[in-house]
Motif scaffolding. Sequence first.
Motif, short mmCIF file in Angstrom:
data_model
loop_
_atom_site.label_atom_id
_atom_site.label_comp_id
_atom_site.label_asym_id
_atom_site.label_seq_id
_atom_site.Cartn_x
_atom_site.Cartn_y
_atom_site.Cartn_z
N ASN A 178 0.86 -1.18 0.00
CA ASN A 178 0.00 0.00 0.00
C ASN A 178 0.89 1.23 0.00
N VAL A 179 0.65 2.15 -0.91
CA VAL A 179 1.41 3.40 -0.96
C VAL A 179 0.43 4.55 -0.76
N ALA A 180 0.63 5.31 0.33
CA ALA A 180 -0.25 6.43 0.64
C ALA A 180 0.13 7.67 -0.17
N ASP A 181 -0.80 8.61 -0.24
CA ASP A 181 -0.54 9.85 -0.97
C ASP A 181 0.65 10.61 -0.38
N SER A 182 0.95 10.38 0.89
CA SER A 182 2.09 11.04 1.55
C SER A 182 3.43 10.46 1.13
N GLY A 183 3.39 9.29 0.45
CA GLY A 183 4.61 8.58 0.09
C GLY A 183 4.94 7.45 1.04
N GLU A 184 4.29 7.42 2.19
CA GLU A 184 4.49 6.34 3.16
C GLU A 184 3.96 5.03 2.58
N ASN A 185 4.59 3.91 3.00
CA ASN A 185 4.09 2.63 2.50
C ASN A 185 4.00 1.60 3.62
N SER A 186 3.21 0.57 3.38
CA SER A 186 3.17 -0.62 4.24
C SER A 186 3.27 -1.82 3.33
N ILE A 187 4.06 -2.82 3.75
CA ILE A 187 4.38 -3.94 2.87
C ILE A 187 4.21 -5.27 3.60
N THR A 188 3.54 -6.20 2.94
CA THR A 188 3.44 -7.58 3.42
C THR A 188 4.09 -8.49 2.39
N VAL A 189 5.01 -9.35 2.85
CA VAL A 189 5.76 -10.21 1.92
C VAL A 189 5.44 -11.68 2.19
N ALA A 190 5.16 -12.42 1.12
CA ALA A 190 5.07 -13.88 1.19
C ALA A 190 6.31 -14.43 0.49
N ALA A 191 7.16 -15.12 1.24
CA ALA A 191 8.50 -15.49 0.74
C ALA A 191 8.46 -16.40 -0.47
N GLY A 192 7.56 -17.37 -0.50
CA GLY A 192 7.50 -18.30 -1.63
C GLY A 192 8.84 -18.97 -1.88
N ALA A 193 9.32 -18.91 -3.11
CA ALA A 193 10.56 -19.59 -3.51
C ALA A 193 11.79 -19.03 -2.82
N ASN A 194 11.72 -17.81 -2.30
CA ASN A 194 12.88 -17.24 -1.62
C ASN A 194 13.35 -18.11 -0.45
N ALA A 195 12.43 -18.84 0.16
CA ALA A 195 12.77 -19.69 1.30
C ALA A 195 13.65 -20.87 0.89
N TYR A 196 13.77 -21.12 -0.41
CA TYR A 196 14.57 -22.25 -0.90
C TYR A 196 16.01 -21.86 -1.21
N LEU A 197 16.37 -20.61 -0.98
CA LEU A 197 17.75 -20.20 -1.22
C LEU A 197 18.60 -20.59 -0.01
N MET A 198 18.98 -21.85 0.03
CA MET A 198 19.66 -22.44 1.18
C MET A 198 21.17 -22.58 0.91
N PRO A 199 21.97 -22.88 1.95
CA PRO A 199 23.42 -22.99 1.78
C PRO A 199 23.85 -23.96 0.69
N GLU A 200 23.14 -25.07 0.52
CA GLU A 200 23.54 -26.03 -0.51
C GLU A 200 23.39 -25.43 -1.92
#
Length: 300
Positions: A100-122
């Motif tokens: 969400n981006v407000a008219d003031s420029g402020e934002n709020s962000i919710t992230v669902a990691a999905g495939a990012n969680a698979y970036l493991m040491p191996e």
Amino acid sequence: MMKPKITVIGSSNTDMICRVPSIPLPGETLMGTGFSTVQGGKGANQAVAAARAGGDVTFIACVGNDAFGQQAIEAYQKEGIDTSCIQKIDDTPTGVALINVADSGENSITVAAGANAYLMPETIDKFRDIILGSDIVLMQLEIPVETVCHVTLMVSEANIPIILNPAPAREIDKTTLKLLTLVTPNEREASELSGLWPEARDEKESALEIQKQGVKSVVVTLGSRGAYYLDDKSSGIVESDKVKAVDTTAAGDTFNGYLVVEMAKGKSLTEAIDLANKAAAISVTRMGAQPSIPYINELT
């Protein structure tokens, strides 16, 4: 002059952005005034920023084997980023961010990691030679913390500078902190990383406490105020240009991408911060994450 070799290890998301009059309160429904879908994720944003700053960038990440993932890879390739180390994960969606981006420029962000969680040491170990051929390695905390620790140990043993943007704020073990060349939190993240939250008086106190934990240098981004830096020789605030913000999404990512390229070019920390501030100031005058990131020729 050869382009500095920058390896960015981090997240790749698809950002779904809704323009709203103000950030919704709990239980509140607002009618948006605009919607767009763009490439995002802290890792990807910083990779794009580093490429536009003049770096030779390799991006190591995981995306889903889906339309969003393919669109992301194609977008990075258009930026001249080496995408050969991006892994496609079956049966898992590409990460998404709801913004969400407000008219003031402020934002709020919710992230669902999905495939990012698979970036493991191996996965990281497959690209060891590429990582160790870097001038600087840049990471964030939208990927597993164990991966950040693994990369930090690998890179520090090779005496390659490693920069961590500790966002979003998460606990990092002290052994890893001592091996980092530089951390780049915002004010809230600096307070949490220092262990002083919510009692930290200001960015100076937070930075000093972080340095006491073994980190060589600290840069705390301060939004419109610029950035505060602390290293073993000096400290101070490098002020930013004053602009009218319309969307602060990816301002910090823009700062980090430009910062590491300037550092890899041999610029002093204050010189690197100054240019990174200018790039971030331009980015907040534009909507979106990666679409807002300026090219180096816009700063010179």
